[in-house]
Design a protein around this motif. Structure first.
Motif, mmCIF file in Angstrom:
data_model
loop_
_atom_site.group_PDB
_atom_site.id
_atom_site.type_symbol
_atom_site.label_atom_id
_atom_site.label_comp_id
_atom_site.label_asym_id
_atom_site.label_seq_id
_atom_site.Cartn_x
_atom_site.Cartn_y
_atom_site.Cartn_z
ATOM 1 N N ASP A 7 0.695 -1.241 0.044
ATOM 2 C CA ASP A 7 0.014 0.104 -0.093
ATOM 3 C C ASP A 7 0.871 1.448 -0.067
ATOM 4 N N SER A 8 2.013 1.123 0.502
ATOM 5 C CA SER A 8 2.699 2.107 0.593
ATOM 6 C C SER A 8 3.175 2.987 -0.614
ATOM 7 N N GLY A 9 3.477 1.795 -1.566
ATOM 8 C CA GLY A 9 3.903 2.058 -2.933
ATOM 9 C C GLY A 9 5.466 2.252 -2.921
ATOM 10 N N LEU A 10 5.993 1.609 -1.987
ATOM 11 C CA LEU A 10 7.695 1.736 -1.784
ATOM 12 C C LEU A 10 8.071 0.942 -3.041
ATOM 13 N N LYS A 11 9.072 1.550 -3.606
ATOM 14 C CA LYS A 11 10.004 0.802 -4.630
ATOM 15 C C LYS A 11 11.495 0.668 -4.198
ATOM 16 N N GLY A 12 12.195 -0.368 -4.593
ATOM 17 C CA GLY A 12 13.553 -0.513 -4.154
ATOM 18 C C GLY A 12 14.329 0.737 -4.466
ATOM 19 N N ARG A 13 15.297 0.936 -3.380
ATOM 20 C CA ARG A 13 15.991 2.088 -3.443
ATOM 21 C C ARG A 13 17.407 1.763 -3.965
ATOM 22 N N GLY A 14 17.806 0.554 -4.495
ATOM 23 C CA GLY A 14 19.095 0.187 -4.731
ATOM 24 C C GLY A 14 19.234 0.418 -6.466
ATOM 25 N N GLY A 15 18.345 1.022 -6.912
ATOM 26 C CA GLY A 15 18.282 1.193 -8.386
ATOM 27 C C GLY A 15 17.508 0.780 -9.364
ATOM 28 N N ALA A 16 17.060 -0.613 -9.274
ATOM 29 C CA ALA A 16 16.058 -1.090 -10.251
ATOM 30 C C ALA A 16 14.874 -0.514 -9.970
ATOM 31 N N GLY A 17 14.375 -0.224 -8.617
ATOM 32 C CA GLY A 17 13.056 0.110 -8.481
ATOM 33 C C GLY A 17 11.903 -0.910 -8.575
ATOM 34 N N PHE A 18 12.211 -2.046 -8.025
ATOM 35 C CA PHE A 18 11.041 -3.088 -8.074
ATOM 36 C C PHE A 18 10.395 -2.967 -6.992
ATOM 37 N N PRO A 19 8.837 -3.019 -6.991
ATOM 38 C CA PRO A 19 7.878 -2.605 -5.829
ATOM 39 C C PRO A 19 8.506 -3.767 -4.750
ATOM 40 N N THR A 20 8.747 -3.141 -3.605
ATOM 41 C CA THR A 20 9.287 -3.859 -2.285
ATOM 42 C C THR A 20 8.216 -4.822 -1.886
ATOM 43 N N GLY A 21 6.926 -4.568 -1.745
ATOM 44 C CA GLY A 21 5.671 -5.306 -1.043
ATOM 45 C C GLY A 21 5.445 -6.607 -1.965
ATOM 46 N N LEU A 22 5.618 -6.369 -3.518
ATOM 47 C CA LEU A 22 5.482 -7.532 -4.306
ATOM 48 C C LEU A 22 6.588 -8.425 -4.192
ATOM 49 N N LYS A 23 7.853 -8.009 -4.068
ATOM 50 C CA LYS A 23 8.915 -8.834 -3.906
ATOM 51 C C LYS A 23 8.594 -9.842 -2.527
ATOM 52 N N MET A 68 2.935 7.081 1.611
ATOM 53 C CA MET A 68 2.312 7.203 0.119
ATOM 54 C C MET A 68 2.011 8.495 -0.158
ATOM 55 N N HIS A 69 1.807 9.466 0.784
ATOM 56 C CA HIS A 69 1.310 10.670 0.603
ATOM 57 C C HIS A 69 2.495 11.765 0.214
ATOM 58 N N LEU A 70 3.714 11.208 0.215
ATOM 59 C CA LEU A 70 4.802 11.885 -0.052
ATOM 60 C C LEU A 70 5.326 11.325 -1.657
ATOM 61 N N GLY A 71 5.886 12.279 -2.352
ATOM 62 C CA GLY A 71 6.335 11.988 -3.726
ATOM 63 C C GLY A 71 5.036 12.106 -4.725
ATOM 64 N N THR A 72 5.279 11.152 -5.766
ATOM 65 C CA THR A 72 4.409 11.525 -6.940
ATOM 66 C C THR A 72 3.716 9.835 -7.019
ATOM 67 N N LYS A 73 3.013 9.906 -8.173
ATOM 68 C CA LYS A 73 2.280 8.601 -8.432
ATOM 69 C C LYS A 73 3.001 7.442 -8.497
ATOM 70 N N ASP A 74 4.215 7.855 -9.576
ATOM 71 C CA ASP A 74 5.273 6.860 -9.925
ATOM 72 C C ASP A 74 6.306 6.632 -9.038
ATOM 73 N N SER A 75 6.575 7.837 -7.940
ATOM 74 C CA SER A 75 7.677 7.686 -7.085
ATOM 75 C C SER A 75 7.086 8.181 -5.757
ATOM 76 N N ARG A 76 6.652 7.080 -5.103
ATOM 77 C CA ARG A 76 6.131 7.444 -3.701
ATOM 78 C C ARG A 76 7.325 7.659 -2.736
ATOM 79 N N GLY A 77 6.947 8.543 -1.715
ATOM 80 C CA GLY A 77 7.506 8.554 -0.581
ATOM 81 C C GLY A 77 8.842 9.625 -0.770
ATOM 82 N N SER A 78 9.936 9.461 -0.028
ATOM 83 C CA SER A 78 11.279 10.271 -0.141
ATOM 84 C C SER A 78 12.371 9.358 -0.305
ATOM 85 N N LYS A 79 13.587 9.764 -0.411
ATOM 86 C CA LYS A 79 14.658 9.142 -0.756
ATOM 87 C C LYS A 79 15.927 9.626 -0.298
ATOM 88 N N VAL A 80 17.020 8.892 0.128
ATOM 89 C CA VAL A 80 18.276 9.488 0.413
ATOM 90 C C VAL A 80 19.168 9.779 -0.834
#
Ligand SMILES: Cc1cc2nc3c(=O)[nH]c(=O)nc-3n(C[C@H](O)[C@H](O)[C@H](O)COP(=O)(O)O)c2cc1C
Ligand code: SF4
Lengths: 386, 154
Positions: free
Chosen positions: A39-55, A213-225
Motif C-alpha cells: 500500500d505504501s507504494g515503496l519501490k526498491g532504493r538500490g536502483g532497479a526500483g522493483f515494488p518492495t511489497g510485491l517482492k 504514500m502521501h509523499l512524492g508522486t504517483k510513480d515515485s512514492r515517498g522520499s529518498k536519500v
C-alpha cells in the motif's frame, strides 16, 4: 505534472526505538505486513526500483522454510555513499527491517553483504548485531543475521552476483529467470533489498502506509536519500521528497554554473542544462539509487565519459561478450575520436554499439553502460570530439 | 606457524564449505596482504576443491591481491569526483614521499600504492584507503602529514 520543490524529510535517520516497533509487528500476520508495504507504494532504493511489497509477497508465496533475507550493502555505484551513513548512524533500523522481512516471508537467516571498502564499520556493526540478536531472543523471534564482506568488485552489487560471492564463487551474474524470490542465495527463495529500502519498511510500519504514500508522486512514492557530490557547495547526504525536477535540485545544490547533472551514477543518465526544467528525478523521469553528481562549465564531459568507461571496462565481470568487448571498444572509440584518428561520424557507430549492449548484455551492468554513454554523447558531442 | 597450520586455523574458524571461501581468503589478505600460490593450493586441499577453482575466485576480486604487497596498502580513488577534486596531485605527492610509482611497493615492503574505483566518499573527495581506514578531504599537505605518521610507525 505536479512538481515538488526540494523538501527535506526525516525518516531514515530519525532515531526510533526499534524494540517498540518490532513488538507491534511481531504480532501481525505476514499478509498484513506485506499489504502495508504494498500500500505504501515503496519501490526498491538500490536502483532497479522493483515494488518492495510485491517482492516480499513473491518470496512469502514460495514453499519451504529455508529462505533468506539479504541486505545489499555493496554500494558500489560511483557517487553513492548513503548506505554507509545509514549503517553507521542507524544500523539497528537496518536489522529491524531485515527482521520484519523475515517475519513477512518466513526466513530464519539474513545476510548483510557489506562492500570491503566499508570494513571500518565491521566492529561497530558486529556489536550492534549482538544487541539485536538478544532482542530477537527476547521477542521470541527466530532470526539471525550474518555479515559477509565484498572484496572490491562493483558487479557484486548485482543481486545474483552477490549470491555467487556469498557462496564463495566469482561474482558472475546468473541468468534470469529464475528470480531471487524463487531461487536466490544457495538456490533458496531469497528476498534481497537495499539498505535504505529495508529502513523505509520500518518507518512505513511505524507511521502507516498512507504517511509514506502521501509523499512524492504517483510513480515515485515517498522520499529518498540522495548522495550529492561534484561541483556543489553542499556535497553530502540528504533525504528529500521524491518528485522534484532537476531544475529545482540544481537551484538548491548547484554552484550557479551547473551545466549537467549525472543522475544515478555511472550507470545513470546525464541531464544537460537545457533539460533541467522538464526532467523529474524519479521513476517517471530519471531514476536514481541516490547518486547525484553536478558538473559545472569548467568540466570536460569527455573526461567524465572517459572516467565512466574506464570504470565499466574494469568492473565488467567479462562473462558475456557484448559487455566485455563493448566497454573496451567504447573506451578505445572515444579516445580515437578525440585524437582525430576517427571522424566524428564514428560516434554514431559507438552509440549503436551501446544500444546493442543494452539489448544483448546479460545483466544490468552491460545493459546500462549505454545510459551515460548515449546521454553524454548526444548532449555534449563537441566536447567529445574537440 | 606453518602455512598449513595458519590456513587450518582459518578453516576451523569459518568452516569447510564453499561459502567459507571468501572469509578465509579475506583473512589471509588481512594477515599478509596477499594470497600466494601456495596459499591457494593449501586452501584447495583443506576445502577439498580444485586449486583452479580457488585461483578463479581469488583473481576475480581486486582486493584479494595475488602479488606481494606492503604492510600498508594505499588505494587512491580514481573515480570521477575524486579525479575532479585533485586526485592527481594527491597521487604525485604520495609518489614523491614514498619514492615509488603507482602499482609499486617500497623496497622495505612497508607501502604499496594502488588505484581503486569509487570508495564511497565522493562528498569528501579526494579520498584514499590505507588498509581498511579511509582518509578524506585530502590536500597535499594533509596526505603528507598522514604518511609521515605511518612512516614513523614500524
Ligand atoms: C551492476 C549492478 C550493481 C548494483 N549494485 C547495487 C548496490 O550496490 N546496492 C544495491 O542495493 N543494489 C545494487 N544493484 C541492484 C540489485 O541488483 C538489486 O536490484 C537490489 O539490491 C534490490 O534491492 P531493492 O529492491 O531494495 O532496490 C546493482 C545492480 C547492478 C546491475
Ligand atoms: S553484462 Fe557485463 S557484468 Fe553483466 S554478466 Fe555480462 S559481462 Fe558480466
Amino acid at each position: 505534472m505536479k512538481n515538488i520543490p526540494v523538501k527535506r524529510v526525516d525518516l531514515i535517520f530519525e532515531k526510533i526505538v526499534c524494540k517498540e516497533i518490532f513488538k507491534k509487528i511481531i504480532s501481525m500476520d505476514p499478509e498484513r505486513i506485506i499489504q502495508s508495504v504494498i500500500d505504501s507504494g515503496l519501490k526498491g532504493r538500490g536502483g532497479a526500483g522493483f515494488p518492495t511489497g510485491l517482492k516480499w509477497q513473491f518470496a512469502a508465496n514460495e514453499k519451504g522454510d529455508e529462505k533468506y533475507i539479504v541486505c545489499n550493502a555493496d554500494e558500489g555505484e560511483p557517487g553513492t555513499f548513503k548506505d554507509r551513513q545509514i549503517l553507521d548512524e542507524v544500523p539497528e533500523k537496518v536489522f529491524c527491517g531485515m527482521a520484519i522481512a523475515s517475519k513477512a516471508i518466513g526466513a530464519k537467516y539474513g545476510f548483510i553483504y557489506l562492500r570491503g571498502e566499508y570494513y571500518f564499520l565491521v566492529s561497530k556493526l558486529e556489536k550492534k548485531m549482538d544487541e539485536f540478536h538478544l532482542l530477537m531472543k527476547e521477542m521470541g523471534h527466530d532470526f539471525r543475521i550474518l555479515l559477509r564482506l565484498g572484496s572490491g568488485a562493483y558487479i557484486c552489487g548485482e543481486e545474483s552476483a552477490l549470491f555467487e560471492s556469498i557462496e564463495g564463487k566469482r561474482g558472475e551474474p546468473r541468468n534470469k529467470p529464475p528470480y531471487p524470490t524463487a531461487s536466490g542465495l544457495f538456490n533458496k527463495p531469497t528476498c534481497i533489498n537495499n539498505v535504505e529500502t529495508l529502513v523505509y519498511t520500518v518507518m512505513i510500519l511505524k507511521y502507516g502506509a498512507s504517511h509514506f504514500m502521501h509523499l512524492g508522486t504517483k510513480d515515485s512514492r515517498g522520499s529518498k536519500v540522495f548522495s550529492v557530490s561534484g561541483d556543489t557547495p553542499k556535497a553530502g547526504i540528504y533525504e528529500l521528497e521524491l518528485g522534484m525536477s532537476v531544475d529545482e535540485f540544481v537551484e538548491e545544490f548547484g554552484d550557479g554554473d551547473t551545466k549537467a547533472v549525472q543522475v544515478g551514477g555511472a550507470a545513470g543518465f546525464c541531464v544537460p542544462r537545457k533539460r533541467f526544467a522538464d526532467t523529474v528525478i524519479g521513476f517517471e523521469g530519471v531514476p536514481t539509487g541516490g547518486s547525484m553528481k553536478l558538473f559545472n562549465s569548467s568540466r570536460s564531459m569527455y573526461n567524465v565519459m572517459h572516467n565512466y568507461l574506464d570504470f565499466f571496462a574494469e568492473e565488467s565481470c567479462g562473462q558475456c561478450t557484448p559487455c566485455r568487448v563493448g566497454c573496451q571498444q567504447l573506451l578505445k572509440g572515444i579516445e580515437a575520436v578525440k585524437k582525430g584518428e576517427r571522424s566524428s561520424k564514428y560516434l554514431d557507430e559507438l552509440v549503436k554499439l551501446a544500444t546493442t549492449m543494452k539489448l544483448a548484455s546479460k545483466c544490468g551492468l552491460g545493459q546500462s553502460v549505454g545510459n551515460a554513454f548515449s546521454s553524454i554523447v548526444e548532449n555534449f558531442k563537441e566536447e567529445i570530439i574537440y | 606457524m606453518t602455512l598449513s597450520e595458519s590456513i587450518s586455523q582459518k578453516v576451523n574458524k569459518h568452516g569447510k564449505t564453499r561459502d567459507a571461501l571468501m572469509p578465509i581468503l579475506q583473512d589471509i589478505v588481512r594477515e599478509k596482504h596477499y594470497i600466494s600460490d601456495q596459499d591457494m593450493v593449501e586452501v584447495a586441499r583443506q576445502l577439498d576443491l580444485s586449486a583452479a577453482d580457488i585461483f578463479g575466485t581469488t583473481t576475480f576480486y581486486s582486493f584479494l591481491d595475488t602479488k606481494p604487497r606492503g604492510k600498508y596498502v594505499i588505494r587512491i580513488c580514481k573515480t570521477i569526483s575524486c579525479s575532479m577534486k585533485g586526485k592527481n596531485s594527491i597521487l604525485s605527492t604520495m609518489e614523491e614521499i614514498l619514492k615509488i610509482k603507482l602499482g609499486e611497493t617500497t623496497a622495505d615492503k612497508k607501502f604499496s600504492l594502488l588505484e581503486t574505483n569509487c570508495i564511497g566518499w565522493c562528498h569528501k573527495a579526494p579520498a584514499i584507503l590505507i588498509n581498511d581506514t579511509p582518509y578524506t578531504e585530502l590536500t597535499p599537505e594533509k596526505v603528507t602529514e598522514i604518511l609521515r605518521e605511518y612512516i614513523k610507525q614500524r
